[in-house]
Design a protein around this motif. Structure first.
Motif, PDB file in Angstrom:
ATOM      1  N   GLY A 133       0.814  -1.210   0.000  1.00 16.39           N
ATOM      2  CA  GLY A 133       0.000   0.000   0.000  1.00 16.39           C
ATOM      3  C   GLY A 133       0.847   1.258   0.000  1.00 16.39           C
ATOM      4  N   ILE A 134       0.350   2.302  -0.670  1.00 17.49           N
ATOM      5  CA  ILE A 134       1.012   3.601  -0.678  1.00 17.49           C
ATOM      6  C   ILE A 134      -0.015   4.662  -0.318  1.00 17.49           C
ATOM      7  CG2 ILE A 134       2.727   2.907  -2.406  1.00 17.49           C
ATOM      8  CD1 ILE A 134       1.097   4.429  -4.503  1.00 17.49           C
ATOM      9  N   PHE A 135       0.473   5.865  -0.005  1.00 14.99           N
ATOM     10  CA  PHE A 135      -0.421   6.955   0.355  1.00 14.99           C
ATOM     11  C   PHE A 135      -0.538   7.922  -0.808  1.00 14.99           C
ATOM     12  CE2 PHE A 135       0.865   5.313   4.448  1.00 14.99           C
ATOM     13  CZ  PHE A 135      -0.297   5.387   5.188  1.00 14.99           C
ATOM     14  N   LEU A 136      -1.760   8.035  -1.350  1.00 14.29           N
ATOM     15  CA  LEU A 136      -2.074   9.031  -2.375  1.00 14.29           C
ATOM     16  C   LEU A 136      -3.251   9.841  -1.871  1.00 14.29           C
ATOM     17  CD1 LEU A 136      -1.906   6.906  -5.666  1.00 14.29           C
ATOM     18  CD2 LEU A 136      -0.159   8.441  -4.786  1.00 14.29           C
ATOM     19  N   LYS A 137      -3.224  11.136  -2.125  1.00 14.37           N
ATOM     20  CA  LYS A 137      -4.255  12.008  -1.566  1.00 14.37           C
ATOM     21  C   LYS A 137      -5.300  12.444  -2.591  1.00 14.37           C
ATOM     22  CE  LYS A 137      -2.410  12.113   2.532  1.00 14.37           C
ATOM     23  NZ  LYS A 137      -3.078  11.467   3.676  1.00 14.37           N
ATOM     24  N   GLY A 138      -5.312  11.786  -3.758  1.00 13.95           N
ATOM     25  CA  GLY A 138      -6.282  12.183  -4.773  1.00 13.95           C
ATOM     26  C   GLY A 138      -7.709  11.984  -4.316  1.00 13.95           C
ATOM     27  N   GLU A 139      -8.625  12.726  -4.916  1.00 16.42           N
ATOM     28  CA  GLU A 139     -10.036  12.633  -4.534  1.00 16.42           C
ATOM     29  C   GLU A 139     -10.592  11.272  -4.917  1.00 16.42           C
ATOM     30  OE1 GLU A 139     -12.131  15.765  -6.361  1.00 16.42           O
ATOM     31  OE2 GLU A 139     -11.023  17.365  -5.355  1.00 16.42           O
ATOM     32  N   SER A 140     -11.442  10.744  -4.059  1.00 20.39           N
ATOM     33  CA  SER A 140     -12.077   9.458  -4.327  1.00 20.39           C
ATOM     34  C   SER A 140     -12.894   9.527  -5.605  1.00 20.39           C
ATOM     35  CB  SER A 140     -12.985   9.079  -3.155  1.00 20.39           C
ATOM     36  OG  SER A 140     -13.646   7.876  -3.420  1.00 20.39           O
ATOM     37  N   GLY A 141     -12.723   8.517  -6.455  1.00 20.16           N
ATOM     38  CA  GLY A 141     -13.468   8.466  -7.706  1.00 20.16           C
ATOM     39  C   GLY A 141     -12.727   9.064  -8.873  1.00 20.16           C
ATOM     40  N   SER A 142     -11.605   9.760  -8.617  1.00 24.14           N
ATOM     41  CA  SER A 142     -10.832  10.336  -9.698  1.00 24.14           C
ATOM     42  C   SER A 142     -10.178   9.234 -10.507  1.00 24.14           C
ATOM     43  CB  SER A 142      -9.763  11.279  -9.131  1.00 24.14           C
ATOM     44  OG  SER A 142      -8.878  11.696 -10.150  1.00 24.14           O
ATOM     45  N   LEU A 143     -10.208   9.365 -11.821  1.00 22.76           N
ATOM     46  CA  LEU A 143      -9.604   8.346 -12.667  1.00 22.76           C
ATOM     47  C   LEU A 143      -8.112   8.552 -12.840  1.00 22.76           C
ATOM     48  CD1 LEU A 143     -12.257   7.802 -15.464  1.00 22.76           C
ATOM     49  CD2 LEU A 143     -11.817   6.420 -13.456  1.00 22.76           C
ATOM     50  N   THR A 144      -7.583   9.667 -12.374  1.00 29.06           N
ATOM     51  CA  THR A 144      -6.157   9.917 -12.467  1.00 29.06           C
ATOM     52  C   THR A 144      -5.668  10.540 -11.183  1.00 29.06           C
ATOM     53  OG1 THR A 144      -6.571  12.094 -13.445  1.00 29.06           O
ATOM     54  CG2 THR A 144      -6.192  10.282 -14.971  1.00 29.06           C
ATOM     55  N   PRO A 145      -4.375  10.357 -10.844  1.00 24.71           N
ATOM     56  CA  PRO A 145      -3.842  11.025  -9.662  1.00 24.71           C
ATOM     57  C   PRO A 145      -3.995  12.528  -9.797  1.00 24.71           C
ATOM     58  CG  PRO A 145      -2.330   9.340 -10.447  1.00 24.71           C
ATOM     59  CD  PRO A 145      -3.399   9.482 -11.493  1.00 24.71           C
ATOM     60  N   SER A 146      -4.205  13.230  -8.689  1.00 28.05           N
ATOM     61  CA  SER A 146      -4.553  14.643  -8.749  1.00 28.05           C
ATOM     62  C   SER A 146      -3.365  15.573  -8.716  1.00 28.05           C
ATOM     63  CB  SER A 146      -5.498  14.991  -7.586  1.00 28.05           C
ATOM     64  OG  SER A 146      -4.860  14.728  -6.354  1.00 28.05           O
ATOM     65  N   THR A 147      -2.154  15.070  -8.459  1.00 27.22           N
ATOM     66  CA  THR A 147      -0.978  15.929  -8.418  1.00 27.22           C
ATOM     67  C   THR A 147       0.151  15.311  -9.219  1.00 27.22           C
ATOM     68  OG1 THR A 147       0.020  14.904  -6.479  1.00 27.22           O
ATOM     69  CG2 THR A 147      -1.602  16.642  -6.067  1.00 27.22           C
ATOM     70  N   ALA A 148       1.124  16.147  -9.594  1.00 24.68           N
ATOM     71  CA  ALA A 148       2.271  15.663 -10.351  1.00 24.68           C
ATOM     72  C   ALA A 148       3.065  14.654  -9.530  1.00 24.68           C
ATOM     73  CB  ALA A 148       3.155  16.838 -10.747  1.00 24.68           C
ATOM     74  N   LYS A 149       3.125  14.870  -8.213  1.00 22.70           N
ATOM     75  CA  LYS A 149       3.857  13.952  -7.345  1.00 22.70           C
ATOM     76  C   LYS A 149       3.219  12.572  -7.360  1.00 22.70           C
ATOM     77  CE  LYS A 149       5.435  13.272  -2.597  1.00 22.70           C
ATOM     78  NZ  LYS A 149       5.404  13.760  -1.207  1.00 22.70           N
ATOM     79  N   GLU A 150       1.876  12.544  -7.286  1.00 23.95           N
ATOM     80  CA  GLU A 150       1.178  11.263  -7.316  1.00 23.95           C
ATOM     81  C   GLU A 150       1.388  10.566  -8.654  1.00 23.95           C
ATOM     82  OE1 GLU A 150      -2.855  11.931  -6.287  1.00 23.95           O
ATOM     83  OE2 GLU A 150      -2.388  12.700  -4.299  1.00 23.95           O
ATOM     84  N   GLN A 151       1.341  11.330  -9.761  1.00 22.99           N
ATOM     85  CA  GLN A 151       1.561  10.744 -11.074  1.00 22.99           C
ATOM     86  C   GLN A 151       2.968  10.168 -11.169  1.00 22.99           C
ATOM     87  OE1 GLN A 151      -0.779  10.427 -13.830  1.00 22.99           O
ATOM     88  NE2 GLN A 151       0.854   8.941 -14.181  1.00 22.99           N
TER      89      GLN A 151
END
Length: 204
Positions: A133-151
Motif C-alpha cells: 500500500g502507498i499513500f495518495l491524496k487524490g479525490e475518491s473516484g478520480s480516474l487519475t492522480p490529482s498531483t504531479a507527485k502522485e503521477q
C-alpha cells in the motif's frame, strides 16, 4: 488474518511508459492505496464497467462471462486478493451456485473486472496492504492522480513492471529468450510473453 475492503479509485495511464496502466484500489476507512499494474485490455474492460453509460455493441470477454453465469445462476459473491509474490498479485473469486460455494483462481485484473459486473465487494489481507500500500491524496473516484507527485509515484510503479522502451530481442540468445519467456509467464505478462515467443519462433 483480517480482511480489508477495497474500493476502486480509478485507472491511471502512465505519462512515460506507453501502454502501461495502473488500477488504483483504495482502502475503505483508511488512506492507503493499492496500485496494481494491468494490461490495456483489462484497463478498457474495467473502465467500461466503471462508466455505466458506455455499452459496447458486442459483449466483451468479461461481459460474456457475466452473461454465462447469469444463464446458469452462478453468482460471484466477493473477490479476495490473497497473495503477493515478486510483485504479482493473486486473487480468488468466491462463487456460489445452489447455495454451494466454490473458490476459483483468477488474475487480479480479471477478478476486479468481474467484481464490477457482479457488484461484488473486493478485499485484501492486512499484510498485503502493509507491504504494497502507498499513500495518495487524490479525490475518491478520480480516474487519475490529482498531483504531479502522485503521477510520478504511479509512473515509478509502472516503470518497474514494463520492459524498457527499445528492448531488442534480436540481440538476445535463445537461452536468454527462453529464460525471459519463463519470467514473463510467471509474472502473468502475457503481452510480453507473446512478443518473446514470436522472436523465438522466427529462429526455429
Amino acid at each position: 488474518m483480517s480482511l480489508i475492503r477495497l474500493n476502486i479509485k480509478g485507472i491511471s495511464y502512465s505519462q512515460t511508459q506507453n501502454g502501461a496502466y495502473a488500477l488504483i484500489l483504495s482502502e475503505v476507512g483508511g488512506d492507503r492505496k493499492l496500485p496494481i499494474v494491468i494490461g490495456a485490455f483489462e484497463a478498457q474492460s474495467i473502465a467500461i464497467a466503471l462508466e455505466k453509460e458506455i455499452k459496447p455493441p458486442r459483449p466483451l470477454t468479461h461481459d460474456l462471462f457475466k452473461n454465462f453465469c447469469d444463464r446458469y445462476t452462478i453468482n460471484i459473491k466477493q473477490v479476495i486478493i490473497h497473495k503477493l509474490v515478486d510483485g504479482v498479485f493473486y486473487s480468488s473469486l468466491i462463487c456460489e451456485r445452489d447455495k454451494i460455494e466454490e473458490v476459483i483462481d483468477a488474475r487480479t485484473s480479471d477478478a476486479i473486472a468481474l467484481a464490477l459486473r457482479f457488484d461484488a465487494p473486493i478485499f485484501t489481507y492486512k499484510n498485503i496492504l502493509d507491504k504494497a500500500g502507498i499513500f495518495l491524496k487524490g479525490e475518491s473516484g478520480s480516474l487519475t492522480p490529482s498531483t504531479a507527485k502522485e503521477q510520478a509515484e504511479i509512473d515509478d510503479i509502472l516503470s518497474e513492471n514494463i520492459e524498457p522502451e527499445g528492448s531488442d530481442y534480436k540481440k538476445m540468445s535463445l537461452i536468454e529468450l527462453e529464460d525471459l519467456l519463463t519470467q514473463a509467464v510467471k509474472s502473468e505478462d502475457y503481452e510480453k510473453a507473446a512478443r518473446i515467443r514470436d522472436e523465438i519462433s522466427k529462429r526455429k
